[in-house]
Design a protein around this motif. Structure first.
Motif, PDB file in Angstrom:
ATOM      1  N   ASN A  85       1.019  -1.184  -0.142  1.00  0.00           N
ATOM      2  CA  ASN A  85       0.023   0.096  -0.074  1.00  0.00           C
ATOM      3  C   ASN A  85       0.889   1.181   0.062  1.00  0.00           C
ATOM      4  O   ASN A  85       1.775   1.407   0.924  1.00  0.00           O
ATOM      5  CB  ASN A  85      -0.792   0.111   1.256  1.00  0.00           C
ATOM      6  N   VAL A  86       0.775   2.170  -0.935  1.00  0.00           N
ATOM      7  CA  VAL A  86       1.788   3.211  -0.946  1.00  0.00           C
ATOM      8  C   VAL A  86       0.669   4.382  -0.259  1.00  0.00           C
ATOM      9  O   VAL A  86      -0.115   4.743  -1.111  1.00  0.00           O
ATOM     10  CB  VAL A  86       2.204   3.448  -2.649  1.00  0.00           C
ATOM     11  N   ILE A  87       1.317   4.939   0.690  1.00  0.00           N
ATOM     12  CA  ILE A  87       0.548   5.873   1.051  1.00  0.00           C
ATOM     13  C   ILE A  87       0.763   7.391   0.489  1.00  0.00           C
ATOM     14  O   ILE A  87      -0.115   7.928   0.172  1.00  0.00           O
ATOM     15  CB  ILE A  87       1.013   6.099   2.821  1.00  0.00           C
ATOM     16  N   PHE A  88       2.072   7.476   0.211  1.00  0.00           N
ATOM     17  CA  PHE A  88       2.392   8.708  -0.560  1.00  0.00           C
ATOM     18  C   PHE A  88       3.851   8.563  -1.103  1.00  0.00           C
ATOM     19  O   PHE A  88       4.750   7.813  -0.651  1.00  0.00           O
ATOM     20  CB  PHE A  88       2.065  10.161  -0.035  1.00  0.00           C
ATOM     21  N   GLY A  89       4.063   9.137  -2.306  1.00  0.00           N
ATOM     22  CA  GLY A  89       5.438   8.940  -2.976  1.00  0.00           C
ATOM     23  C   GLY A  89       5.205   9.266  -4.506  1.00  0.00           C
ATOM     24  O   GLY A  89       4.039   9.339  -4.872  1.00  0.00           O
ATOM     25  N   GLN A  90       6.287   9.717  -5.073  1.00  0.00           N
ATOM     26  CA  GLN A  90       6.346  10.186  -6.415  1.00  0.00           C
ATOM     27  C   GLN A  90       6.940   9.083  -7.387  1.00  0.00           C
ATOM     28  O   GLN A  90       7.063   9.378  -8.550  1.00  0.00           O
ATOM     29  CB  GLN A  90       7.009  11.621  -6.641  1.00  0.00           C
ATOM     30  N   GLN A  91       7.151   7.839  -6.790  1.00  0.00           N
ATOM     31  CA  GLN A  91       7.518   6.808  -7.747  1.00  0.00           C
ATOM     32  C   GLN A  91       8.788   7.187  -8.250  1.00  0.00           C
ATOM     33  O   GLN A  91       8.983   6.952  -9.644  1.00  0.00           O
ATOM     34  CB  GLN A  91       6.375   6.429  -8.580  1.00  0.00           C
ATOM     35  N   ARG A  92       9.752   7.711  -7.878  1.00  0.00           N
ATOM     36  CA  ARG A  92      11.142   8.101  -8.406  1.00  0.00           C
ATOM     37  C   ARG A  92      11.933   6.956  -8.546  1.00  0.00           C
ATOM     38  O   ARG A  92      11.809   5.793  -7.444  1.00  0.00           O
ATOM     39  CB  ARG A  92      11.733   9.026  -7.398  1.00  0.00           C
ATOM     40  N   THR A  93      12.730   6.957  -9.464  1.00  0.00           N
ATOM     41  CA  THR A  93      13.485   5.744  -9.733  1.00  0.00           C
ATOM     42  C   THR A  93      14.683   6.273 -10.378  1.00  0.00           C
ATOM     43  O   THR A  93      14.856   7.530 -10.659  1.00  0.00           O
ATOM     44  CB  THR A  93      12.937   4.937 -10.896  1.00  0.00           C
ATOM     45  N   GLY A  94      15.653   5.394 -10.541  1.00  0.00           N
ATOM     46  CA  GLY A  94      17.048   5.963 -11.449  1.00  0.00           C
ATOM     47  C   GLY A  94      17.901   6.807 -10.456  1.00  0.00           C
ATOM     48  O   GLY A  94      19.156   7.258 -11.137  1.00  0.00           O
ATOM     49  N   VAL A  95      17.893   6.601  -9.079  1.00  0.00           N
ATOM     50  CA  VAL A  95      18.527   7.266  -8.360  1.00  0.00           C
ATOM     51  C   VAL A  95      19.932   6.563  -7.973  1.00  0.00           C
ATOM     52  O   VAL A  95      19.905   5.285  -8.145  1.00  0.00           O
ATOM     53  CB  VAL A  95      17.988   7.761  -6.948  1.00  0.00           C
ATOM     54  N   SER A  96      20.826   7.045  -7.274  1.00  0.00           N
ATOM     55  CA  SER A  96      22.088   6.206  -6.808  1.00  0.00           C
ATOM     56  C   SER A  96      21.941   5.534  -5.600  1.00  0.00           C
ATOM     57  O   SER A  96      22.186   4.465  -5.356  1.00  0.00           O
ATOM     58  CB  SER A  96      23.210   7.037  -6.682  1.00  0.00           C
ATOM     59  N   LEU A  97      20.958   6.207  -4.621  1.00  0.00           N
ATOM     60  CA  LEU A  97      20.818   5.586  -3.258  1.00  0.00           C
ATOM     61  C   LEU A  97      19.437   5.714  -2.819  1.00  0.00           C
ATOM     62  O   LEU A  97      18.794   6.433  -2.829  1.00  0.00           O
ATOM     63  CB  LEU A  97      21.807   6.357  -2.258  1.00  0.00           C
ATOM     64  N   VAL A  98      19.115   4.318  -2.479  1.00  0.00           N
ATOM     65  CA  VAL A  98      17.833   4.266  -2.020  1.00  0.00           C
ATOM     66  C   VAL A  98      18.076   3.626  -0.606  1.00  0.00           C
ATOM     67  O   VAL A  98      18.729   2.725  -0.131  1.00  0.00           O
ATOM     68  CB  VAL A  98      17.062   3.004  -2.576  1.00  0.00           C
ATOM     69  N   MET A  99      17.493   4.427   0.374  1.00  0.00           N
ATOM     70  CA  MET A  99      17.705   4.056   1.929  1.00  0.00           C
ATOM     71  C   MET A  99      15.928   3.521   2.332  1.00  0.00           C
ATOM     72  O   MET A  99      15.043   4.030   1.952  1.00  0.00           O
ATOM     73  CB  MET A  99      17.611   5.303   2.514  1.00  0.00           C
ATOM     74  N   GLY A 100      16.325   2.403   3.072  1.00  0.00           N
ATOM     75  CA  GLY A 100      14.915   1.756   3.535  1.00  0.00           C
ATOM     76  C   GLY A 100      15.140   1.683   5.169  1.00  0.00           C
ATOM     77  O   GLY A 100      15.950   1.477   5.642  1.00  0.00           O
TER      78      GLY A 100
END
Length: 498
Positions: A85-100
């Motif tokens: 369930n995506v509460i909010f976000g812009q569905q960004r992709t193609g970045v160097s770093l994803v932090m979870g």
């Protein structure tokens, strides 16, 4: 188990790894499919819990991920339990770093907002454009999920709007029945359940994050970060010549562990194989053992081989700050000794001045100390009309100014809606300002100050128009009530003499 059996087991696992590599591309395509499904879900609903079923979603897990059925057989009964369930976000992709960042409900204190303040503190706009922070609210309580999401959105509206921050939660059907797990290693039933769910949480978050960037950084919701952590991570990763699997930027648990996104499907599958058996940091160690250790060699040889895949960076970039664990009743005072001492203020050689403020000072953290570079200034929440003032003993030609609020331990204690004002030493000019209301393209106050700047994201800095002449005083004026306390961690008044 004898050596022959160990060798056979190792060979079977190595064969499984090769097979997993072959499926990696298929898994990635499935994750892309998940991403598109998520995007459709975002457009179709704003509910926080996933209780409302969307009839247009696929009703079965894609064939490429059918191995998940083997480890989590209950998923066959549900239609979209692996999709977040995506509460909010812009569905960004193609970045160097994803932090979870997985976050769960704690009995006494939640540290998530402070953690996010610390991560975003001093990030440049370029760095923000090249990263994503995914907050995984690993709960199925609708009201709780909604409250956490609203708190994030209220605290960081710009970062949510730009796509730096995403918030997701799992469907309730994702979790299997965890009520009758086998107790191991002397752990209580509650602890076994807690650590097993934690393994499932990490797995869900990693699968969602995998297609979004080059590297994935695992964090927790109760940490503080050094201000330059992104640059340090990228620099350290670029220095590695060998084929590593995990780079460690903290010695504690699963904090600050960096993975290549392309490795995540294989790693997650290993986690799911043994999610009920051991904690996550032990599973990573076992995965490394399977990849490089020879049962016929001694333990020292094994550790040496594992160290080539798991590389430790020093000093640590992340420090654990929470006391109350997500496991009910557990107190943990874990600290990373390699993190070093936090720099809570920065000293400068400022010109002689008298300082005063209307703010209520907290303990020994006085305004005079930050001006002299001895400590930070800390005060209770400012209200409209409050001020901080620096009156020079002799009028000065001031070239530049810098005021920085918040610090590493309390990055959220910033000055908001606060202007920087200067009082010209020339009395004739001051009278003119009062009469006309502006000068040099700066608005003027009723008591003769010029408003030359304002705080943005906790920082105010700039140059002063030399046409103003000598300056008698600089004042920071608060225009609205603040919900948080305020820290000044750096004050720098640049003149031609310093």
């Amino acid at each position: 188990m004898n050596q022959d059996q160990l060798l056979k087991l190792q060979q079977r696992l190595l064969n499984a790894e090769e097979e997993n590599k072959k499926r990696s591309q298929e898994l990635s395509s499935v994750l892309d499919e998940m991403k598109h499904i998520v995007a459709r879900r975002m457009n179709m609903t704003e509910n926080y819990t996933g209780d409302k079923k969307q009839k247009t979603f696929p009703r079965k897990l894609p064939m490429h991920l059918t191995n998940v059925y083997y480890y989590l057989p209950h998923l066959e009964k549900y239609e979209d339990a692996i999709f977040p369930n995506v509460i909010f976000g812009q569905q960004r992709t193609g970045v160097s770093l994803v932090m979870g960042i997985p976050t769960v409900k704690r009995e006494k204190q939640n540290y998530l907002i402070d953690t996010l303040h610390s991560l975003l503190y001093q990030l440049s706009e370029e760095q923000k454009k090249d990263c994503i922070i995914i907050i995984f609210i690993a709960e199925v309580d609708a009201e709780y999920v909604k409250s956490v999401a609203e708190s994030v959105k209220t605290s960081f509206p710009r970062e949510v709007q730009s796509g730096v921050l995403e918030v997701i939660s799992p469907p309730a059907s994702y979790y299997p029945d965890l009520s009758n797990l086998k107790k191991t290693f002397g752990d209580s039933e509650d602890r076994v359940r807690w650590r097993s769910k934690q393994n499932l949480d990490y797995s869900f978050l990693m699968l969602y994050a995998q297609p979004k960037g080059t590297f994935y950084l695992q964090l927790e919701d109760d940490i503080i970060a050094k201000p330059d952590f992104i640059e340090s991570i990228k620099s350290f990763a670029a220095q590695q010549s060998q084929d590593w699997m995990v780079l460690e930027f903290s010695q504690l648990g699963f904090i600050g562990k960096l993975f290549k996104s392309e490795d995540l499907p294989f790693i997650v599958e290993f986690f799911l194989m043994f999610y009920k058996d051991k904690p996550i940091d032990w599973l990573i160690d076992h995965l490394l053992w399977v990849k490089v250790c020879n049962p016929e060699k001694d333990a020292a040889q094994c550790e040496m081989e594992k160290s080539k895949l798991r590389i430790r960076a020093k000093p640590s970039l992340f420090q654990h700050m929470g006391i109350y664990s997500s496991l009910a009743g557990k107190i943990q005072n874990l600290k990373d000794k390699d993190f070093g001492k936090n720099q809570l203020h920065k000293a400068h050689n400022n010109p002689p001045a008298k300082v005063d403020t209307s703010l209520r000072i907290y303990q020994q953290y006085t305004l005079e100390k930050v001006y002299k570079g001895q400590d930070c200034f800390w005060a209770s929440a400012p209200v409209a009309g409050d001020y901080i003032r620096f009156t020079f003993l002799n009028p000065l030609e001031v070239e530049k100014y810098l005021f920085k609020s918040g610090n590493m331990e309390h990055p959220g204690d910033k000055l908001f809606n606060t202007t920087v004002e200067v009082l010209p030493a020339d009395e004739t000019l001051r009278k003119e300002l009062v009469a006309n209301g502006s000068k040099f393209n700066y608005p003027a106050t009723k008591d003769g100050y010029l408003k030359i700047g304002a705080f943005e994201n906790g920082i105010a800095e700039g140059s002063i128009n030399q046409a103003i002449g000598k300056i008698q005083a600089i004042r920071l004026s608060v225009s609205s009530d603040s919900p948080v306390w305020a820290i000044l961690s750096e004050v720098f008044i640049k003149t031609s003499e310093n």
